[in-house]
Design a protein around this motif. Structure first.
Motif, PDB file in Angstrom:
ATOM      1  N   GLY A  23      42.604  37.413  49.173  1.00 49.20           N
ATOM      2  CA  GLY A  23      43.472  37.452  50.340  1.00 49.20           C
ATOM      3  C   GLY A  23      44.062  38.987  50.729  1.00 49.20           C
ATOM      4  O   GLY A  23      44.158  39.133  51.741  1.00 49.20           O
ATOM      5  N   SER A  24      44.371  39.463  49.661  1.00 48.96           N
ATOM      6  CA  SER A  24      44.851  40.746  49.939  1.00 48.96           C
ATOM      7  C   SER A  24      44.193  41.638  50.223  1.00 48.96           C
ATOM      8  O   SER A  24      43.877  42.763  51.213  1.00 48.96           O
ATOM      9  N   ALA A  25      42.836  41.729  49.587  1.00 44.66           N
ATOM     10  CA  ALA A  25      41.558  42.555  49.691  1.00 44.66           C
ATOM     11  C   ALA A  25      40.939  42.380  50.840  1.00 44.66           C
ATOM     12  O   ALA A  25      40.631  43.149  51.720  1.00 44.66           O
ATOM     13  N   VAL A  26      40.672  41.175  51.492  1.00 45.07           N
ATOM     14  CA  VAL A  26      39.886  40.756  52.564  1.00 45.07           C
ATOM     15  C   VAL A  26      40.788  40.906  53.659  1.00 45.07           C
ATOM     16  O   VAL A  26      41.857  40.317  53.579  1.00 45.07           O
ATOM     17  N   GLY A  27      40.382  41.579  54.705  1.00 41.41           N
ATOM     18  CA  GLY A  27      41.270  42.029  55.752  1.00 41.41           C
ATOM     19  C   GLY A  27      40.495  42.563  56.948  1.00 41.41           C
ATOM     20  O   GLY A  27      39.247  42.643  57.006  1.00 41.41           O
ATOM     21  N   LEU A  28      41.192  43.263  57.783  1.00 42.13           N
ATOM     22  CA  LEU A  28      40.522  44.055  58.782  1.00 42.13           C
ATOM     23  C   LEU A  28      39.605  45.149  58.271  1.00 42.13           C
ATOM     24  O   LEU A  28      38.674  45.654  58.881  1.00 42.13           O
ATOM     25  N   GLY A  29      39.869  45.655  56.988  1.00 49.73           N
ATOM     26  CA  GLY A  29      38.897  46.457  56.333  1.00 49.73           C
ATOM     27  C   GLY A  29      37.499  46.036  56.216  1.00 49.73           C
ATOM     28  O   GLY A  29      36.828  46.728  56.348  1.00 49.73           O
ATOM     29  N   ASN A  30      37.349  44.719  56.030  1.00 46.64           N
ATOM     30  CA  ASN A  30      36.146  44.047  56.090  1.00 46.64           C
ATOM     31  C   ASN A  30      35.215  44.120  57.402  1.00 46.64           C
ATOM     32  O   ASN A  30      34.292  44.243  57.457  1.00 46.64           O
ATOM     33  N   PHE A 106      49.465  50.941  61.812  1.00 47.61           N
ATOM     34  CA  PHE A 106      48.473  50.675  62.532  1.00 47.61           C
ATOM     35  C   PHE A 106      47.845  49.342  62.377  1.00 47.61           C
ATOM     36  O   PHE A 106      47.292  48.711  63.391  1.00 47.61           O
ATOM     37  N   TYR A 107      47.760  48.946  61.036  1.00 43.91           N
ATOM     38  CA  TYR A 107      47.371  47.731  60.856  1.00 43.91           C
ATOM     39  C   TYR A 107      47.741  46.512  61.553  1.00 43.91           C
ATOM     40  O   TYR A 107      47.071  45.701  62.248  1.00 43.91           O
ATOM     41  N   SER A 108      49.112  46.440  61.795  1.00 41.75           N
ATOM     42  CA  SER A 108      49.618  45.374  62.895  1.00 41.75           C
ATOM     43  C   SER A 108      49.238  45.413  64.028  1.00 41.75           C
ATOM     44  O   SER A 108      49.148  44.473  64.808  1.00 41.75           O
ATOM     45  N   PHE A 234      39.164  52.221  48.568  1.00 41.86           N
ATOM     46  CA  PHE A 234      40.527  52.113  48.027  1.00 41.86           C
ATOM     47  C   PHE A 234      41.261  51.007  49.132  1.00 41.86           C
ATOM     48  O   PHE A 234      42.001  50.296  48.685  1.00 41.86           O
ATOM     49  N   PHE A 235      41.152  51.285  50.269  1.00 46.08           N
ATOM     50  CA  PHE A 235      41.675  50.691  51.438  1.00 46.08           C
ATOM     51  C   PHE A 235      41.387  49.026  51.319  1.00 46.08           C
ATOM     52  O   PHE A 235      42.047  48.238  51.338  1.00 46.08           O
ATOM     53  N   LYS A 236      40.035  49.001  50.947  1.00 47.66           N
ATOM     54  CA  LYS A 236      39.343  47.456  50.952  1.00 47.66           C
ATOM     55  C   LYS A 236      39.948  46.775  49.771  1.00 47.66           C
ATOM     56  O   LYS A 236      40.383  45.493  49.865  1.00 47.66           O
ATOM     57  N   LEU A 237      40.046  47.294  48.715  1.00 50.72           N
ATOM     58  CA  LEU A 237      40.513  46.645  47.368  1.00 50.72           C
ATOM     59  C   LEU A 237      42.126  46.662  47.258  1.00 50.72           C
ATOM     60  O   LEU A 237      42.432  46.178  46.308  1.00 50.72           O
ATOM     61  N   SER A 238      42.700  47.120  48.553  1.00 47.77           N
ATOM     62  CA  SER A 238      44.065  47.370  48.093  1.00 47.77           C
ATOM     63  C   SER A 238      44.616  47.966  46.880  1.00 47.77           C
ATOM     64  O   SER A 238      45.752  47.723  46.522  1.00 47.77           O
ATOM     65  N   VAL A 239      43.980  48.938  46.608  1.00 50.41           N
ATOM     66  CA  VAL A 239      44.497  49.825  45.579  1.00 50.41           C
ATOM     67  C   VAL A 239      44.970  51.198  45.625  1.00 50.41           C
ATOM     68  O   VAL A 239      44.743  51.737  46.795  1.00 50.41           O
ATOM     69  N   GLY A 242      50.206  50.410  44.821  1.00 51.77           N
ATOM     70  CA  GLY A 242      50.892  49.471  44.090  1.00 51.77           C
ATOM     71  C   GLY A 242      50.908  47.849  44.782  1.00 51.77           C
ATOM     72  O   GLY A 242      51.780  47.036  44.427  1.00 51.77           O
ATOM     73  N   THR A 243      49.981  47.686  45.598  1.00 47.80           N
ATOM     74  CA  THR A 243      49.853  46.153  46.033  1.00 47.80           C
ATOM     75  C   THR A 243      49.464  45.259  44.783  1.00 47.80           C
ATOM     76  O   THR A 243      49.736  44.294  44.267  1.00 47.80           O
ATOM     77  N   MET A 244      48.547  46.116  43.720  1.00 46.33           N
ATOM     78  CA  MET A 244      47.957  45.325  42.590  1.00 46.33           C
ATOM     79  C   MET A 244      48.870  45.163  41.516  1.00 46.33           C
ATOM     80  O   MET A 244      48.998  44.499  40.724  1.00 46.33           O
TER      81      MET A 244
HETATM   82  N1  TRP Z   1      42.649  45.596  51.893  1.00 43.56           N
HETATM   83  C1  TRP Z   1      43.218  44.999  53.159  1.00 43.56           C
HETATM   84  C2  TRP Z   1      41.961  45.039  54.026  1.00 43.56           C
HETATM   85  O1  TRP Z   1      40.758  45.531  53.638  1.00 43.56           O
HETATM   86  C3  TRP Z   1      44.112  46.101  53.690  1.00 43.56           C
HETATM   87  C4  TRP Z   1      45.140  46.102  52.369  1.00 43.56           C
HETATM   88  C5  TRP Z   1      46.039  45.161  52.051  1.00 43.56           C
HETATM   89  C6  TRP Z   1      45.432  47.256  52.065  1.00 43.56           C
HETATM   90  N2  TRP Z   1      46.868  45.639  50.974  1.00 43.56           N
HETATM   91  C7  TRP Z   1      46.571  46.946  50.885  1.00 43.56           C
HETATM   92  C8  TRP Z   1      44.998  48.440  51.947  1.00 43.56           C
HETATM   93  C9  TRP Z   1      46.984  47.969  50.121  1.00 43.56           C
HETATM   94  C10 TRP Z   1      45.619  49.573  51.301  1.00 43.56           C
HETATM   95  C11 TRP Z   1      46.596  49.305  50.294  1.00 43.56           C
HETATM   96  O2  TRP Z   1      41.978  44.899  55.339  1.00 43.56           O
END
Ligand code: TRP
Length: 461
Positions: A23-30, A106-108, A234-239, A242-244
């Motif tokens: 849920g964290s990884a999948v988002g607007l990034g994909n 910007f994401y919001s 990085f953005f995609k995998l939320s890395v 510190g999210t992970m």
């Molecule tokens: N990974 C999310 C996406 O693809 C966005 C996201 C969530 C994110 N947590 C993150 C990006 C931490 C960078 C770091 O939309």
């Protein structure tokens, strides 16, 4: 609700961990970023670079972060104190907090556009596309998008709604909020994307879209595409921020961190590709420009569905699911700041959530939307939107990733890392752990330094 001093929550099962992390990884990034960046950077060649970055950097660094989080059971800043490291390493956490804010600004905003499209679909704003000749329909969706971005009120209102939902889920806590929401919504998202793909693949010019996405022309590979692919991985995998670390701190002791990371990375990549498959056939079908930029999603999807039976319902579902994906990702971004404020600064969880989401709303709404108070200001030719996006994706995330790789690869005791990643020797995965450590020591840092120096302009391309 978690107060200071109370026992820390964890996710309740392996499945819950998988869905929350996904849920964290999948988002607007994909659904939004991946397709438009692939469109801008040469299609298949970019997808190829992206996959390499996921394998060589994304997965090892995600594992490194999860290690730090689960071992310390703390927020991104507190983790390094709990592991008794020098104060310098806490800077990873502080950088992460800054990045989380910048991304959320910007994401919001983009999430607000998505929510407003849910509403548009619901009220039948796209219904007339069906009867328009293709050229006119393409123009209509373009105008709709420009009008959305150019106006203040619907987007800012919907940005508020999106942040309100994030607030509600986070107030409910880790298990009752994050876990419950992601476990319910992620499977639905997957099914919906498949339905959209089936539709896109039955368009007569689908194969042109597919070759754009999957044919690799090595001549299109260049350092700029590499920097972009790396930032996206990085953005995609939320890395890298510190999210992970934060989510890792909620993982159960018996979870296989390596297995979870690989499964999440593969599922996430699959969803990006499925989103590409939903979008590119339509781009070619309707003679649109694949390099059309951030509006791509908003301009193609209404067309994809416009000419089919039940198209309006599918359109509605597609934007609803994009909204869901954006929301679960935002939850994870905001959570990083919330636990930091809760554990390090002594705020109650409730106060931390409210302070964070409201400040994101205020700054985001005032700066990112082109129609808002400071929205038309450009610094060195760049809007706030571009500045927040490029500083976070192209600088802060790779820098955070570099520090994490160095920390786990060189500073943390190898014995500690091996014990944590093998669940105290109960998993028979020493060979894999050694591969990950090898990458963190010798592969990720050098690639990252190269890319980082290029993106800040020290190495000229
Ligand atoms: N990974 C999310 C996406 O693809 C966005 C996201 C969530 C994110 N947590 C993150 C990006 C931490 C960078 C770091 O939309």
């Amino acid at each position: 609700m978690e107060k200071q001093g109370k026992k820390r929550e964890t996710f309740s099962s392996g499945l819950a961990i998988f869905f929350a992390t996904l849920g964290s990884a999948v988002g607007l990034g994909n659904i939004w970023k991946f397709p438009y960046l692939a469109g801008k950077n040469g299609g298949g060649a970019f997808v190829f670079l992206y996959l390499i970055c996921v394998l060589l950097l994304g997965i090892p660094i995600a594992i490194g972060e999860l290690y730090i989080g689960r071992k310390s059971r703390k927020n991104a800043v507190g983790a390094f104190k709990a592991l008794k490291e020098k104060p310098f390493w806490s800077s990873i956490g502080y950088l992460g907090i800054v990045a989380a804010f910048l991304i959320m600004f910007f994401y919001s905003t983009v999430a607000g556009y998505v929510y407003s499209y849910v509403f548009k679909a619901l009220t039948g704003s796209f219904a007339n596309l069906k009867n328009q000749p293709t050229i006119v329909a393409v123009k209509t969706v373009g105008n709709q998008f420009d009008a959305t971005v150019g106006s203040l009120m619907p987007p800012v209102f919907w940005q508020f709604v999106a942040l309100l939902l994030v607030t509600i889920v986070l107030l409910a806590g880790v298990k009752k909020g994050i876990e419950k929401v992601t476990k319910t919504l992620m499977p639905i998202l997957f099914i919906l994307i498949i339905i959209c793909d089936i539709r896109a693949l039955t368009l007569p010019k689908a194969s042109a879209g597919l070759s754009f996405l999957f044919d690799v022309h090595f001549s299109e590979i260049n350092i700029k595409a590499l920097v972009t692919a790396l930032g996206l991985a990085f953005f995609k995998l939320s890395v890298g921020m510190g999210t992970m670390i934060t989510y890792g701190s909620y993982f159960t002791k018996d979870n296989n961190l390596l297995g979870t990371s690989v499964k999440v990375a593969l599922s996430d990549t699959l969803i990006s590709l499925l989103a590409g498959i939903a979008i590119f056939p339509a781009v070619f079908q309707y003679g649109m420009e694949p390099a059309g930029g951030p509006g791509l999603l908003f301009k193609t999807i209404p067309l994809v569905f416009s000419q089919m039976p039940f198209g309006n319902i599918l359109l509605l579902l597609f934007f609803m699911l994009t909204a869901i994906a954006a929301t679960t990702a935002m939850i994870s971004l905001v959570e990083v700041i919330v636990v930091f404020l809760n554990e390090e600064k002594g705020l109650t969880r409730t106060a931390a959530v409210l302070a964070t989401t409201s400040s994101i709303f205020i700054v985001g709404a005032l700066t990112v939307n082109p129609a808002s108070l400071f929205g038309s200001i450009k610094l060195m030719g760049k809007s706030f939107f571009d500045i927040f996006d490029s500083i976070s994706s192209n600088m802060l995330l790779p820098l955070g990733g570099l520090l994490i790789a160095i920390y786990v690869g060189y500073v943390a005791k190898k014995e500690d890392v091996t014990l944590e990643l093998s669940n105290n020797g109960t998993l028979n995965n020493i060979a894999l752990i050694n591969i990950i450590l090898f990458m963190l020591r010798y592969v990720s840092p050098f690639l990252l330094i190269l890319v980082f120096l290029t993106s800040v302009g020290v190495i000229k391309i």
